[in-house]
Design an enzyme around this catalytic site. Structure first.
Site, PDB file in Angstrom:
ATOM      1  CG  HIS A 264       2.561   0.507  -0.203  1.00  0.00           C
ATOM      2  ND1 HIS A 264       2.618   0.921   1.169  1.00  0.00           N
ATOM      3  CD2 HIS A 264       1.652   1.221  -0.719  1.00  0.00           C
ATOM      4  CE1 HIS A 264       1.592   1.672   1.442  1.00  0.00           C
ATOM      5  NE2 HIS A 264       1.148   1.967   0.259  1.00  0.00           N
TER       6      HIS A 264
ATOM      7  CB  SER B 266      -0.080   4.252   5.218  1.00  0.00           C
ATOM      8  OG  SER B 266       0.346   3.916   4.130  1.00  0.00           O
TER       9      SER B 266
HETATM   10  P1  AMP Z   1      -2.196   3.714  -0.489  1.00  0.00           P
HETATM   11  O1  AMP Z   1      -0.803   4.161  -0.291  1.00  0.00           O
HETATM   12  O2  AMP Z   1      -2.762   3.298   0.839  1.00  0.00           O
HETATM   13  O3  AMP Z   1      -2.977   4.639  -1.577  1.00  0.00           O
HETATM   14  O4  AMP Z   1      -2.191   2.226  -1.498  1.00  0.00           O
HETATM   15  C1  AMP Z   1      -1.423   2.265  -2.454  1.00  0.00           C
HETATM   16  C2  AMP Z   1      -1.720   0.828  -3.100  1.00  0.00           C
HETATM   17  O5  AMP Z   1      -1.254  -0.228  -2.256  1.00  0.00           O
HETATM   18  C3  AMP Z   1      -3.208   0.372  -3.202  1.00  0.00           C
HETATM   19  O6  AMP Z   1      -3.563  -0.007  -4.489  1.00  0.00           O
HETATM   20  C4  AMP Z   1      -3.458  -0.306  -1.911  1.00  0.00           C
HETATM   21  O7  AMP Z   1      -4.829  -1.160  -2.253  1.00  0.00           O
HETATM   22  C5  AMP Z   1      -2.319  -1.127  -2.000  1.00  0.00           C
HETATM   23  N1  AMP Z   1      -2.175  -1.736  -0.452  1.00  0.00           N
HETATM   24  C6  AMP Z   1      -2.342  -0.959   0.633  1.00  0.00           C
HETATM   25  N2  AMP Z   1      -2.172  -1.698   1.659  1.00  0.00           N
HETATM   26  C7  AMP Z   1      -1.967  -2.941   1.210  1.00  0.00           C
HETATM   27  C8  AMP Z   1      -1.899  -4.403   1.715  1.00  0.00           C
HETATM   28  N3  AMP Z   1      -1.709  -4.484   3.054  1.00  0.00           N
HETATM   29  N4  AMP Z   1      -1.839  -5.476   0.810  1.00  0.00           N
HETATM   30  C9  AMP Z   1      -1.628  -5.229  -0.532  1.00  0.00           C
HETATM   31  N5  AMP Z   1      -2.003  -4.006  -1.135  1.00  0.00           N
HETATM   32  C10 AMP Z   1      -2.037  -2.859  -0.294  1.00  0.00           C
END
Ligand code: AMP
Length: 269
Positions: free
Chosen positions: A33, A183
């Site tokens: 993030h 997460s």
């Molecule tokens: P989430 O909180 O899982 O819904 O993710 C929020 C945003 O962060 C989304 O656009 C995900 O694709 C991105 N994201 C989650 N994990 C990663 C990671 N390891 N590397 C890059 N972006 C990420």
């Protein structure tokens, strides 16, 4: 850094603001993030992070309930990275109506992978994105390639409504052992994290074999031998054609979803 808790307030705060960079998240923030936040800050955008665990995109209630929540750490991370606004909506800010009817028809790329194994998932994703974007009139939208299928579906959705929002795809940030930061990794003990690392490194080493193979069952069994409980899919896609492929190319990516210790993980490379 301002923390805003209602839809009305965020909309008022952002009236007449330009050059906005928006990073929607479900919280439990990690360096993945943070990389999105940094990209937005580097572009000198007014950077907004939302934290909202969207019930509509969980096809499994248990999965929704156990989704990790670390709000005070999240706020510290946002502050440290000079986020301008954190938007923390309550459920009724996003879904004020009693019964939510999603009318989103997704015509592209949704019957595979996450769309196939999590019915209604992408309809729920599009619904929350649509509503968040009605509160935050952003210029740029930062999305991670960690959720590549989601990235494509959101991009196509925005194109279909002729939106001017610019999507910025961001590379996947990985832990030292090779697994994509997520997460959900918080729900795993060290042994399970090591297992996930072995699986990803093994698959990456054999990428071309996996793409060419029409016997994915061999690799799926290997993943189970390493200690995964279940594999939902392991497939190669050509991202230009949005079709399954068995030809390695710059546009070909391998996608997988698997369970370790009951926790579902996704990745692509
Ligand atoms: P989430 O909180 O899982 O819904 O993710 C929020 C945003 O962060 C989304 O656009 C995900 O694709 C991105 N994201 C989650 N994990 C990663 C990671 N390891 N590397 C890059 N972006 C990420």
């Amino acid at each position: 850094m301002k923390i805003i808790k209602t839809a009305n307030k965020i909309t008022t705060e952002l009236t007449n603001k330009k050059n906005i960079g928006f990073i929607p998240t479900m919280g439990c923030l990690h360096d993945g993030h943070v990389s999105l936040i940094r990209k937005s800050k580097k572009k000198k955008l007014l950077t907004i992070v939302s934290i909202f665990v969207n019930p509509l995109q969980f096809n499994n209630k248990k999965d929704f309930k156990k989704y990790p929540k670390t709000i005070s750490t999240d706020l510290r991370i946002c502050k440290k990275n000079k986020v301008d606004y954190v938007y923390l909506p309550q459920e009724n800010d996003i879904y004020p109506e009693k019964k939510i009817v999603t009318k989103n028809k997704i015509h592209f790329f949704k019957n595979y992978m996450e769309g196939k194994f999590r019915p209604g998932h992408f309809e729920g994703v599009i619904e929350v994105v649509k509503r968040l974007l009605s509160h935050i009139k952003t210029t740029y939208l930062f999305l991670g390639k960690k959720d590549y299928q989601q990235l494509i579906i959101i991009k196509k959705y925005l194109e279909s409504i002729k939106s001017k929002i610019k999507v910025v795809p961001c590379d996947t940030i990985r832990a030292k052992n090779g697994i994509a930061l997520s997460s959900r990794n918080k729900l795993l003990d060290q042994k399970s994290l090591n297992t996930a690392g072995k699986i990803i490194n093994f698959l990456k080493k054999n990428k071309n074999q996996i793409i060419k193979s029409n016997r994915n069952i061999f690799f799926i069994n290997k993943i189970k031998e390493f200690g995964a409980n279940k594999v939902d899919y392991l497939s190669a896609f050509n991202l230009k054609q949005l079709k399954k492929t068995n030809k390695p190319s710059v546009n070909t990516r391998v996608f997988l979803a698997y369970y370790i210790n009951g926790v579902r993980l996704i990745d692509n490379f």
